[in-house]
Design an enzyme around this catalytic site. Sequence first.
Site, PDB file in Angstrom:
ATOM      1  N   LYS A 210     -35.026 -68.591  34.789  1.00  0.00           N
ATOM      2  CA  LYS A 210     -35.052 -69.766  35.395  1.00  0.00           C
ATOM      3  C   LYS A 210     -35.480 -69.477  36.791  1.00  0.00           C
ATOM      4  CE  LYS A 210     -33.242 -74.441  36.001  1.00  0.00           C
ATOM      5  NZ  LYS A 210     -32.220 -75.493  35.771  1.00  0.00           N
ATOM      6  N   LYS A 263     -38.404 -70.700  31.933  1.00  0.00           N
ATOM      7  CA  LYS A 263     -38.531 -71.797  32.527  1.00  0.00           C
ATOM      8  C   LYS A 263     -38.981 -71.910  33.885  1.00  0.00           C
ATOM      9  CE  LYS A 263     -35.856 -76.115  33.628  1.00  0.00           C
ATOM     10  NZ  LYS A 263     -34.604 -76.549  33.827  1.00  0.00           N
TER      11      LYS A 263
HETATM   12  C1  PBG Z   1     -30.526 -78.571  35.798  1.00  0.00           C
HETATM   13  C2  PBG Z   1     -31.825 -78.828  35.054  1.00  0.00           C
HETATM   14  C3  PBG Z   1     -33.248 -78.702  35.644  1.00  0.00           C
HETATM   15  C4  PBG Z   1     -33.922 -78.930  34.649  1.00  0.00           C
HETATM   16  C5  PBG Z   1     -33.426 -78.792  33.448  1.00  0.00           C
HETATM   17  N1  PBG Z   1     -32.141 -78.505  33.974  1.00  0.00           N
HETATM   18  C6  PBG Z   1     -33.446 -78.908  37.033  1.00  0.00           C
HETATM   19  C7  PBG Z   1     -33.270 -78.112  38.220  1.00  0.00           C
HETATM   20  O1  PBG Z   1     -32.660 -76.974  37.801  1.00  0.00           O
HETATM   21  O2  PBG Z   1     -33.124 -78.427  39.406  1.00  0.00           O
HETATM   22  C8  PBG Z   1     -35.414 -79.102  34.838  1.00  0.00           C
HETATM   23  C9  PBG Z   1     -36.135 -79.644  33.679  1.00  0.00           C
HETATM   24  C10 PBG Z   1     -37.495 -80.309  33.810  1.00  0.00           C
HETATM   25  O3  PBG Z   1     -38.118 -80.091  35.131  1.00  0.00           O
HETATM   26  O4  PBG Z   1     -38.161 -80.679  32.969  1.00  0.00           O
HETATM   27  N2  PBG Z   1     -29.778 -77.387  35.878  1.00  0.00           N
END
Ligand code: PBG
Length: 344
Positions: A210, A263
């Site tokens: 991520k 992601k």
């Molecule tokens: C939170 C989380 C995030 C997303 C999914 N879980 C945001 C972040 O890490 O700031 C993002 C999903 C998206 O942008 O569609 N931990």
Amino acid sequence: MKSMTNSTDPIAPTLPLTHRPRRLRRTETLRRMVREHTLRVEDLIYPLFVMEGDNQKVEVSSMPGCYRYTLDLLLTEVRDAYTLGIGAIALFPLIADAQKDNAGTESYNPDGLIPRAVRAIKQAIPEILVITDVALDPYSSEGHDGIVEQGKILNDETVAVLAKQAIAHAIAGADFVAPSDMMDGRIGAIRQALDAVGWINVGILAYSAKYASAYYGPFRDALDSAPKFGDKKTYQMDAANAREAIKEVDLDIAEGADIIMVKPALAYLDIICQIKQHTHLPIAAYNVSGEYAMIKAAAANGWIDEKKVILETLTSMKRAGADLILTYFAKDVALILHPSKMLL
Ligand code: PBG
């Protein structure tokens, strides 16, 4: 007029080609037969935002067509999704400021919004797989995925809270928990915690690679969860790194992940592709909020053909190696692929 296919024409002679790849692109039937990758409704996971209250759905301004639902209306949306053939949803909560604190205490309240939503969905539509996000940010007064001390994000203390959160979700009936926090060691800690209380069949969908991405902006609008200070670069990955993604994947597999996630998806197709060569576990790609917003904005301006761009974008993720795709377009895709479902 002179024939364009005259092989005796000295200007356009028939080329002595052994291979003419265009032969395989001649008709749609043929193209379908030699198609290498197919986007299926069964591949999709539909992320949904849930909030407290009754009979309300509020559109996320930076994500037209996406709503925060109160629990009653969420059930209708989940039922519609299941009817369209979508097999899994991923839940994200909007938490009131008054319930937020630095330790994210509300995240493991057994009667919190997510456990209530999971129970209600499992009762109403038991067949659909329910995936819950495990992270502190929606519950954090600091808007971070971990506990903050003197401007730093604590790792091990945060992991202890995440394990409690995962157990609360499992008890409520979640099929998979999906840690999205990027703390070190959380997959192992959550696996052990779940097993210790007997939840051996609850799976872990690990957000392994991520990245610290600006593509999450609209999601943070949806949940009012933007960091109050700094950014997430001390825990989420640097966009410039690829080998590090493999390292994270190796650790998560060793710690007990069932499914690996990359992601965002679109700017990281190379990462999906490399991880696919590296592991036999299923791979999920998260077509994140910013990717959704860009397509919606361009389509609203009439600059692109929305449906075609959605299919092309998600197909690129399959081609890169994604087995599963989390996408806010899940229902749109189901309807594009199976228009007859519209009659239901
Ligand atoms: C939170 C989380 C995030 C997303 C999914 N879980 C945001 C972040 O890490 O700031 C993002 C999903 C998206 O942008 O569609 N931990």
